[in-house]
Design a protein around this motif. Sequence first.
Motif, PDB file in Angstrom:
ATOM      1  N   LEU A   1      61.748  42.394   9.764  1.00 45.60           N
ATOM      2  CA  LEU A   1      60.692  41.947  10.664  1.00 45.60           C
ATOM      3  C   LEU A   1      60.689  40.435  10.824  1.00 45.60           C
ATOM      4  N   LEU A   2      61.046  39.711   9.771  1.00 40.80           N
ATOM      5  CA  LEU A   2      61.020  38.249   9.803  1.00 40.80           C
ATOM      6  C   LEU A   2      62.387  37.660  10.134  1.00 40.80           C
ATOM      7  N   THR A   3      63.238  38.455  10.778  1.00 38.98           N
ATOM      8  CA  THR A   3      64.528  37.963  11.271  1.00 38.98           C
ATOM      9  C   THR A   3      64.518  38.041  12.789  1.00 38.98           C
ATOM     10  N   PHE A   4      64.841  36.944  13.424  1.00 42.57           N
ATOM     11  CA  PHE A   4      64.865  36.875  14.882  1.00 42.57           C
ATOM     12  C   PHE A   4      66.237  36.394  15.331  1.00 42.57           C
ATOM     13  N   ALA A   5      66.890  37.202  16.178  1.00 45.16           N
ATOM     14  CA  ALA A   5      68.233  36.872  16.659  1.00 45.16           C
ATOM     15  C   ALA A   5      68.148  36.451  18.121  1.00 45.16           C
TER      16      ALA A   5
ATOM     17  N   PRO B   1      56.063  32.759   5.479  1.00 46.27           N
ATOM     18  CA  PRO B   1      56.709  32.569   6.780  1.00 46.27           C
ATOM     19  C   PRO B   1      57.856  31.556   6.755  1.00 46.27           C
ATOM     20  N   GLN B   2      57.861  30.670   5.763  1.00 47.39           N
ATOM     21  CA  GLN B   2      58.942  29.691   5.696  1.00 47.39           C
ATOM     22  C   GLN B   2      60.284  30.349   5.372  1.00 47.39           C
ATOM     23  N   GLY B   3      60.235  31.595   4.909  1.00 46.26           N
ATOM     24  CA  GLY B   3      61.464  32.333   4.668  1.00 46.26           C
ATOM     25  C   GLY B   3      61.977  33.059   5.893  1.00 46.26           C
ATOM     26  N   THR B   4      61.348  32.849   7.047  1.00 49.39           N
ATOM     27  CA  THR B   4      61.786  33.487   8.291  1.00 49.39           C
ATOM     28  C   THR B   4      63.226  33.115   8.601  1.00 49.39           C
ATOM     29  N   ARG B   5      63.995  34.103   9.035  1.00 51.37           N
ATOM     30  CA  ARG B   5      65.404  33.891   9.366  1.00 51.37           C
ATOM     31  C   ARG B   5      65.558  33.869  10.884  1.00 51.37           C
ATOM     32  N   VAL B   6      66.121  32.792  11.410  1.00 47.70           N
ATOM     33  CA  VAL B   6      66.389  32.660  12.835  1.00 47.70           C
ATOM     34  C   VAL B   6      67.897  32.479  12.998  1.00 47.70           C
ATOM     35  N   VAL B   7      68.516  33.389  13.753  1.00 46.32           N
ATOM     36  CA  VAL B   7      69.971  33.363  13.946  1.00 46.32           C
ATOM     37  C   VAL B   7      70.261  33.134  15.428  1.00 46.32           C
TER      38      VAL B   7
ATOM     39  N   ASP C   1      73.375  20.450  14.300  1.00 44.69           N
ATOM     40  CA  ASP C   1      72.892  19.878  13.034  1.00 44.69           C
ATOM     41  C   ASP C   1      71.362  19.892  12.984  1.00 44.69           C
ATOM     42  N   ALA C   2      70.732  19.562  14.115  1.00 46.37           N
ATOM     43  CA  ALA C   2      69.268  19.543  14.150  1.00 46.37           C
ATOM     44  C   ALA C   2      68.700  20.945  13.912  1.00 46.37           C
ATOM     45  N   LEU C   3      69.318  21.955  14.517  1.00 45.98           N
ATOM     46  CA  LEU C   3      68.868  23.329  14.304  1.00 45.98           C
ATOM     47  C   LEU C   3      69.070  23.744  12.847  1.00 45.98           C
ATOM     48  N   ALA C   4      70.209  23.364  12.282  1.00 50.68           N
ATOM     49  CA  ALA C   4      70.473  23.705  10.882  1.00 50.68           C
ATOM     50  C   ALA C   4      69.415  23.085   9.960  1.00 50.68           C
ATOM     51  N   SER C   5      68.970  21.870  10.271  1.00 50.53           N
ATOM     52  CA  SER C   5      67.956  21.214   9.444  1.00 50.53           C
ATOM     53  C   SER C   5      66.614  21.936   9.530  1.00 50.53           C
TER      54      SER C   5
ATOM     55  N   GLU D   1      70.260  29.534  11.574  1.00 48.87           N
ATOM     56  CA  GLU D   1      71.667  29.859  11.340  1.00 48.87           C
ATOM     57  C   GLU D   1      72.386  29.872  12.688  1.00 48.87           C
ATOM     58  N   VAL D   2      73.301  28.949  12.880  1.00 50.62           N
ATOM     59  CA  VAL D   2      74.042  28.841  14.137  1.00 50.62           C
ATOM     60  C   VAL D   2      75.380  29.538  13.977  1.00 50.62           C
ATOM     61  N   ARG D   3      75.626  30.556  14.776  1.00 47.83           N
ATOM     62  CA  ARG D   3      76.882  31.301  14.740  1.00 47.83           C
ATOM     63  C   ARG D   3      77.605  31.121  16.079  1.00 47.83           C
TER      64      ARG D   3
END
Length: 434
Positions: free
Chosen positions: A158-162, A194-200, A222-226, A230-232
């Motif tokens: 639920l806390l992963t957004f692609a 919520p800080q553990g939310t995963r955004v890919v 780099d800004a997104l990574a900070s 997760e940039v793929r």
Amino acid sequence: MPADRPRIVIVGSGFGGMAAARALRRVSAKVTLVDRTNHHLFQPLLYQVATAALSPADIATANRVLLRGSSNMRVLMAEVTGIDTATRAVLLRDGRRLPYDYLVLATGAAYSFFGHDEWREHAMVLKSLEDALAIRARLLDAFERAEQSSDPAETRRLLTFAIVGGGPTGVELAGTIAELARTTLARDFTCIDPQGTRVVLCEAGERLLSAFDPALSAYAADALASLGVEVRTGTAVEAIDSTGLMLGEERIDAGAVLWCAGTEARPAARWLGAEAARNGAVQVETDCSVPGHPEIFAIGDVASFDGGEGRPLPGLAPVAKQQGAHVGRLLAARVAGRSEPGAFRYRDHGTMAVIGRARAVARLGGMQLKGFVAWLAWSLVHLLLLVDFRSRLLVYVNWSWAWFTYGRGARLLMRETQAAPHSLPTDEIGIGEP
């Protein structure tokens, strides 16, 4: 109004259609602006509605308000389903026909799934206010459901957004969702963090923001990574289903998949039986008219206009606005019997994309900007591009509040928007004159 005045029909109230309508406000003609919605939408800030930073009314204004006082103007909320070029009539879904002497098509574009239309059922897109509100409901509902979940695997999903697509819209959504989770919602829940939310962020190409200089693309990554995104890159999406997607050989379970990967023109070329580009856009002449139909014009995303470098102009708001204004001036001159302006020429003032709080990239003429300075330029340009003072004031107040408090003022989740997880409905911004 005398019956012999020419009839001009404009289909679409986006940047191009509204610019054309405004240019024709004092022309001795019967002008009809038809759109399936009743409002002009500032699409470049639509992602902020989707991420609870702005409310719909902050970036949309009723067409009738924008064209108020135009005695030659009729505004019609209706859906166009075709064009009868033989009798010169616009066909509406309710069976009515709008006769025209001149026709301006500014119907815009929709998202393309590159032949995988079955993915539409599971991926959400961002082209309208309805789309933005559906995404906002999905995001906020995901956190609420995760708070109540007793299954750790389901909570992680639920806390992963692609987000699929590394253009400006994808970059802006990824950065803003990450900030929403890590700042605005960070202290609002007791059972989840919520800080553990995963955004890919998934991009099939080799880098993000391919229209920008590689150095700016690298800064954006780099800004997104900070921000924890997760940039793929370099891997294409192979499948999308109700619980996530396949990125190459990797499975990513997600509470929401947001599609920002590609667009195709709405079916104006098919309506006209005209030659179309690969994305379905109408191939147009140098004055934006349709070959063989000097009385019909196509502008903005629905048109494929050769920019002079062997490739069509990009789908940017300033392109549509400038083309709309050009066609409006051309028709005004034609109706008045004056000499018409020459070929359309696009004035490229630059391109920009925001990444997050105080982070953006911009190309302004020969300058390349990044970071806080680019963000300030982005903020100023977007405020100026908003169509009315009320919208500018509301957006400025909301941005100021968010800057000082890290809060967002549009986080209400209404019961009627809480659809089942996968039943919700399914731009790069350039710089131009306000």
